[in-house]
Design an enzyme around this catalytic site. Sequence first.
Site, PDB file in Angstrom:
ATOM      1  N   GLY A  18      78.354  47.752  45.034  1.00 55.20           N
ATOM      2  CA  GLY A  18      77.264  48.671  45.286  1.00 55.20           C
ATOM      3  C   GLY A  18      76.058  48.551  44.384  1.00 55.20           C
ATOM      4  O   GLY A  18      75.128  49.357  44.478  1.00 55.20           O
ATOM      5  N   GLY A  20      73.896  46.112  44.370  1.00 58.39           N
ATOM      6  CA  GLY A  20      72.786  45.433  45.029  1.00 58.39           C
ATOM      7  C   GLY A  20      72.865  43.921  44.987  1.00 58.39           C
ATOM      8  O   GLY A  20      71.837  43.244  45.085  1.00 58.39           O
ATOM      9  N   LYS A  21      74.087  43.374  44.886  1.00 61.42           N
ATOM     10  CA  LYS A  21      74.232  41.923  44.824  1.00 61.42           C
ATOM     11  C   LYS A  21      73.685  41.245  46.080  1.00 61.42           C
ATOM     12  O   LYS A  21      72.954  40.254  45.991  1.00 61.42           O
ATOM     13  CB  LYS A  21      75.707  41.544  44.651  1.00 61.42           C
ATOM     14  CG  LYS A  21      76.339  42.031  43.382  1.00 61.42           C
ATOM     15  CD  LYS A  21      77.763  41.542  43.230  1.00 61.42           C
ATOM     16  CE  LYS A  21      78.675  42.059  44.316  1.00 61.42           C
ATOM     17  NZ  LYS A  21      78.860  43.519  44.256  1.00 61.42           N
ATOM     18  N   THR A  22      74.042  41.777  47.248  1.00 60.35           N
ATOM     19  CA  THR A  22      73.598  41.155  48.497  1.00 60.35           C
ATOM     20  C   THR A  22      72.084  41.218  48.628  1.00 60.35           C
ATOM     21  O   THR A  22      71.437  40.224  48.973  1.00 60.35           O
ATOM     22  CB  THR A  22      74.270  41.844  49.699  1.00 60.35           C
ATOM     23  OG1 THR A  22      75.687  41.691  49.591  1.00 60.35           O
ATOM     24  CG2 THR A  22      73.802  41.231  51.009  1.00 60.35           C
ATOM     25  N   SER A  23      71.505  42.373  48.360  1.00 64.27           N
ATOM     26  CA  SER A  23      70.049  42.517  48.452  1.00 64.27           C
ATOM     27  C   SER A  23      69.340  41.561  47.502  1.00 64.27           C
ATOM     28  O   SER A  23      68.373  40.883  47.879  1.00 64.27           O
ATOM     29  CB  SER A  23      69.640  43.962  48.128  1.00 64.27           C
ATOM     30  OG  SER A  23      70.231  44.871  49.017  1.00 64.27           O
ATOM     31  N   ASP A  45      82.411  37.554  50.338  1.00 61.25           N
ATOM     32  CA  ASP A  45      82.959  38.909  50.363  1.00 61.25           C
ATOM     33  C   ASP A  45      83.694  39.150  51.679  1.00 61.25           C
ATOM     34  O   ASP A  45      83.107  38.968  52.750  1.00 61.25           O
ATOM     35  CB  ASP A  45      81.814  39.920  50.213  1.00 61.25           C
ATOM     36  CG  ASP A  45      82.307  41.338  49.937  1.00 61.25           C
ATOM     37  OD1 ASP A  45      83.454  41.640  50.299  1.00 61.25           O
ATOM     38  OD2 ASP A  45      81.535  42.127  49.371  1.00 61.25           O
ATOM     39  N   THR A 501      73.635  50.170  55.074  1.00 62.23           N
ATOM     40  CA  THR A 501      74.775  49.282  54.879  1.00 62.23           C
ATOM     41  C   THR A 501      76.078  50.027  54.593  1.00 62.23           C
ATOM     42  O   THR A 501      77.109  49.735  55.216  1.00 62.23           O
ATOM     43  CB  THR A 501      74.469  48.264  53.761  1.00 62.23           C
ATOM     44  OG1 THR A 501      73.354  47.468  54.164  1.00 62.23           O
ATOM     45  CG2 THR A 501      75.663  47.358  53.515  1.00 62.23           C
TER      46      THR A 501
END
Length: 582
Positions: A18, A20-23, A45, A501
Amino acid sequence: MALPRTDTRYLFFTGKGGVGKTSLSCATGLALAEAGKRVLIVSTDPASNLDEVLGVTLGQVPTSVPDAAGLCALNIDPEAAAHAYRERMVAPYRGILPAAAIQSMEEQFSGACTVEIAAFDEFSKLLGDPAATADFEHVIFDTAPTGHTLRLLTLPSAWDEFISSSTGGASCLGPLAGLEKQKALYAATVARLSNPAETTVILVSQPEIASLREAERTRGELAELGIRNQMLAINGLFAAAQTDDAIAAAMSRRAAEALTQMPAELSRLPGCTIPFLPKGTVGLDALRVMAHPETAAPAISSDMPATKLPPGLAGLVDEMACSGHGVVMTMGKGGVGKTSVAAAIAVALARRGGKVVLSTTDPAAHVAATLDGAIPGLSVTRIDPLREVADYTAEVLSKAGKSLDAGGLAMLEEDLRSPCTEEIAVFRAFARTVDEGKDGFVVLDTAPTGHTILLLDAAEAYHREVMRTQGDMPESVRQLLPRLRDPAYTHVLIVTLPEATPVHEAERLQGDLARAGITPYAWVINQSLLASGTADPLLCQRGTCEVPFVRRVADELATRCALIPWLPEAPVGKAGLEQLVH
C-alpha cells in the site's frame, strides 16, 4: 523530477503493502519511455493491479501501453505459470507412461510450492536471461509486498541448495531434472540481483513509522543477500498549507515525526520524495503528475460533498461479540490497515469480556508493534515460519523416521529440506490457530490478498503433501475449510480504502472467496478523509474523490459495511486502537 534516478538497467520497487510501489514503478517507466527509452514493467505480485494503473489488459507476454510509445508491461501470473510449468514437466511422458503414473506426476506438481517455483521460473527468465528482454533498455519490476518479495529473492539460493543436495531424483516438484536444467539460469539471476552496475532496488515507503520500519528491515535483509545498491523513495509527503485544520496539522506532524525517527542506515540511502497528490494515481495523466507534481492543479475548495456515510465499527463488534467465540479474519490489499483493524477489534472484544487471541499469518507481521502493550484478556501470537518448519520437521522425523531404513530416511530428510516444507508447516499452524476459536475469539490479521488466497487454496494439496512425507493429518486441518465456510464460526472482514485500486482488488477478493465457498461478513472502509471533518482544500479534494468508492462498497458490494475516518492520532496502543471502534 520527483522520481528515483535510473542509472541501472534493472529497477526493483519494493516495500510495505500500500505504499505506492505500483504507482511509482509505472510513473518511472512512463517517464523513461517519454524520454525515448524502451521500457518493460513487470509485476511479480500475485494480486497485481498493474492493468488498472496503466489502463491496459495484460498477460504474461509484453503488451504495449496505449498512448505511451516505448512502454510495455506484463504480469507474471502464478497460477498460469504453474499450469505451464506442470505441463512442461509432464507432457514428455504422456503416451509413454501409464495413466496412473501420469496422474501421480500431475499430483506432485499441484501444490503451492509448484506455484511459487513456477512464478520464480518466469521471473528468472526475465532477469537471468538477457535475451528475454533484449528489446528493452530498462526492465522495471513492481514486486509484491515485502514478505513475499523477500521470499522470492531468497528462493534462488534455497532451491540451488536443495537441488545440489538432492540425491533421490524426485521431490514434491516431481523429477528434479526439470530444476537441474535451470541451475545456470538461477545462478545468473542471483548474480544480476546483486550487481550494482545492473540492478537498483528502490525501497518505497510512506512517511509513517510502520512503513519506514518495514523499509529498514527490508534494507538489512537485502544487504545480507548481497543486494546493496538501494535507494529510498518517500511517497505521499503531506505538508499542511494551514495549521488551523486538525486533520491537516496531524497529517503533517505525523509525517515529520516519522521522518525524524527514521533509522540511521535508512536515512543514509540516496533517495527522492514524492508529495501528497490531490487525486489517485490511476491512468497515464495521473502518473505524469506523479513524475511532475508541480503540474498538479491547485486545490481551492474546502467543502466536502454531501453523501450518506456508513456507520462506525462498533456495531459490527457488538454483533460479533454476541456469539462468544469464533474467528475474525481481516483480509484485503496490503496497506489498507488490516493490522490496525484486527488489533482494534481484538481490543474491543477483550474489553467486552471475551477471551481473545490476536494472531497474524503475515510474513511482515506488524501486530505487536501496533498493539504496543499488554491488554487484559488479550494474548498476541504470530505464526513464525522458521519455528513452524523446525517443529514440523522434528515431528515427522520422530514419527516416520523410526520405521525407515537408512535409504528411506535419507529420502525423507531430503524432502523435508525442500522449501515446500514451509508451506505445509505454516498451513498447519494456520489451521491450529483457527481451531482455537472453539474456546474464545481468535482475530487473524492475514497476509495481503494474493498470499492469503494461496494459503487458502493450499487446503486441497495439503493432504497429498502430508502423505508424501508420511506425516499425520491433524483434526484442526480436517476441520479448517468447513470452519472457514461456517458464517457462525468465521467472520471475514474485507478491509479497503476508499480508492479505486483497493476497492477493485477487494471486489476480486470477494469473488475468490465465493469460489472457495466463503462469504464475507462485512466490509470495512478505512482512513476516510471524506468522513474526517477536514477543511483543508487539498485533503477535501482527495476526500471528494472517495465518494464513488464509498457508494460502490456500501450500496453494491457489502451486505454490512462500516467506515472509519482518518484520525488525528495514529492507531497504535490501546487508546489509539479504541478510537477506531466508535
